[in-house]
Design a protein around this motif. Sequence first.
Motif, PDB file in Angstrom:
ATOM      1  N   TYR A   1       5.964   0.334   6.075  1.00  0.00           N
ATOM      2  CA  TYR A   1       6.398   0.533   7.529  1.00  0.00           C
ATOM      3  C   TYR A   1       6.590   1.663   8.142  1.00  0.00           C
ATOM      4  O   TYR A   1       5.132   2.450   8.377  1.00  0.00           O
ATOM      5  CB  TYR A   1       8.141   0.194   7.074  1.00  0.00           C
ATOM      6  CG  TYR A   1       8.790   2.098   6.313  1.00  0.00           C
ATOM      7  CD1 TYR A   1       9.010   2.687   7.328  1.00  0.00           C
ATOM      8  CD2 TYR A   1       8.718   1.936   5.121  1.00  0.00           C
ATOM      9  CE1 TYR A   1       9.457   4.053   7.058  1.00  0.00           C
ATOM     10  CE2 TYR A   1       9.102   3.502   4.635  1.00  0.00           C
ATOM     11  CZ  TYR A   1       9.245   4.383   6.066  1.00  0.00           C
ATOM     12  OH  TYR A   1       9.557   5.248   5.276  1.00  0.00           O
TER      13      TYR A   1
ATOM     14  N   LEU B   1       8.587  -9.034   7.965  1.00  0.00           N
ATOM     15  CA  LEU B   1       9.752  -8.782   8.963  1.00  0.00           C
ATOM     16  C   LEU B   1       9.854  -7.822   9.826  1.00  0.00           C
ATOM     17  O   LEU B   1       8.919  -7.157  10.110  1.00  0.00           O
ATOM     18  CB  LEU B   1      10.515  -8.268   8.032  1.00  0.00           C
ATOM     19  CG  LEU B   1      10.896  -8.586   6.829  1.00  0.00           C
ATOM     20  CD1 LEU B   1      12.369  -7.727   6.231  1.00  0.00           C
ATOM     21  CD2 LEU B   1      11.291 -10.249   6.455  1.00  0.00           C
TER      22      LEU B   1
ATOM     23  N   GLY C   1      13.624  -5.679   9.222  1.00  0.00           N
ATOM     24  CA  GLY C   1      13.805  -4.815   8.154  1.00  0.00           C
ATOM     25  C   GLY C   1      14.841  -3.645   7.977  1.00  0.00           C
ATOM     26  O   GLY C   1      15.008  -3.343   6.531  1.00  0.00           O
TER      27      GLY C   1
ATOM     28  N   ILE D   1       7.038  -4.799   9.008  1.00  0.00           N
ATOM     29  CA  ILE D   1       7.674  -4.033   7.693  1.00  0.00           C
ATOM     30  C   ILE D   1       7.133  -5.146   6.792  1.00  0.00           C
ATOM     31  O   ILE D   1       7.794  -5.940   6.979  1.00  0.00           O
ATOM     32  CB  ILE D   1       9.035  -3.887   7.435  1.00  0.00           C
ATOM     33  CG1 ILE D   1       9.095  -2.815   8.550  1.00  0.00           C
ATOM     34  CG2 ILE D   1       9.480  -4.002   6.469  1.00  0.00           C
ATOM     35  CD1 ILE D   1      10.798  -2.310   8.536  1.00  0.00           C
TER      36      ILE D   1
ATOM     37  N   LEU E   1       7.857  -7.199   2.764  1.00  0.00           N
ATOM     38  CA  LEU E   1       8.936  -7.697   2.581  1.00  0.00           C
ATOM     39  C   LEU E   1       9.161  -6.474   1.733  1.00  0.00           C
ATOM     40  O   LEU E   1      10.358  -6.633   0.938  1.00  0.00           O
ATOM     41  CB  LEU E   1       8.612  -8.821   2.762  1.00  0.00           C
ATOM     42  CG  LEU E   1      10.373  -9.934   1.645  1.00  0.00           C
ATOM     43  CD1 LEU E   1      11.557  -9.618   2.799  1.00  0.00           C
ATOM     44  CD2 LEU E   1      10.016 -11.341   1.895  1.00  0.00           C
TER      45      LEU E   1
ATOM     46  N   ALA F   1      10.358  -3.295   1.831  1.00  0.00           N
ATOM     47  CA  ALA F   1      11.892  -3.785   2.307  1.00  0.00           C
ATOM     48  C   ALA F   1      12.666  -3.826   1.935  1.00  0.00           C
ATOM     49  O   ALA F   1      13.883  -3.611   1.332  1.00  0.00           O
ATOM     50  CB  ALA F   1      12.020  -5.072   3.472  1.00  0.00           C
TER      51      ALA F   1
END
Length: 268
Positions: free
Chosen positions: A45, A64, A69, A123, A125, A128
């Motif tokens: 991220y 995302l 996210g 981000i 997944l 996240a």
Amino acid sequence: MMLSWLLKFVFPPPPSAFITSMSVISSVSLANAGFSELRGSHLQYSKFWNVGSGKKLTGKEIKLSSRTGMFFFYAPACLVAAASLVLFPDEGLRFMLVTSALTVHFLKRVLEVLFVHKYSGSIDLDSAILITFSYSISTVSIIYAQHLTRGMPEPQLDLTYAGVVLFLVGICGNFYHHHLLSKLRESGDRGYKIPKGGLFNLVICPHYFFEILIFMGISFTSQTVYAFSFTIGTIFYLMGRSYATRKWYVSKFDNFPKEIKCLIPYIA
């Protein structure tokens, strides 16, 4: 001898296999994540999207938006903390302060995601889900560990109000430096710049420094073994993340000031 010394600062460990296990798992897993950041294997991220993930990219990864996210990071933990205030209204002052601090912290993060932060990337997944689970299960564990102290003798040294002060300093400092980061970008600007202002003139991650103060404040207010274990793990993770962040800025900006440290002004 060591146990009697520790019991001056913390409640006795509760007879709960879940809390005992989570105390170890939280501290070890977060510390390991910090060491992974030092080794160049990053959670995917922010600026580290697709940088040193440690996995081979196939092009089929689910991404995302950063806003979605990060909202996903904090909203469940916020709901858990807020719900505990409603579900357990008669647990005492310390419980109320701990759960209120958790609610304020995660609500602040949700509001920052929606109204303060400006975004440039995606981000992963998987990252996240991992971060969301970590925040949610740690919030549940802090609250449950506090609930289990009901009826136990208080620690000899009461750190409650010192914890409240630390938390308030941390929450204000964290928000201020997130605000400074958001001001770096004009509308539509997706690039990175060297942050300036506040403690950014001394360290590259002052927002992490103040996040550490937030969780130190919560652990001081809580005075449970689990809260301290989670905070120690968080410190190791944010140390590793801040080191990786400074290394990234040095690699991207030839004019990055060499005197700016990672996390602690003038020290590291």
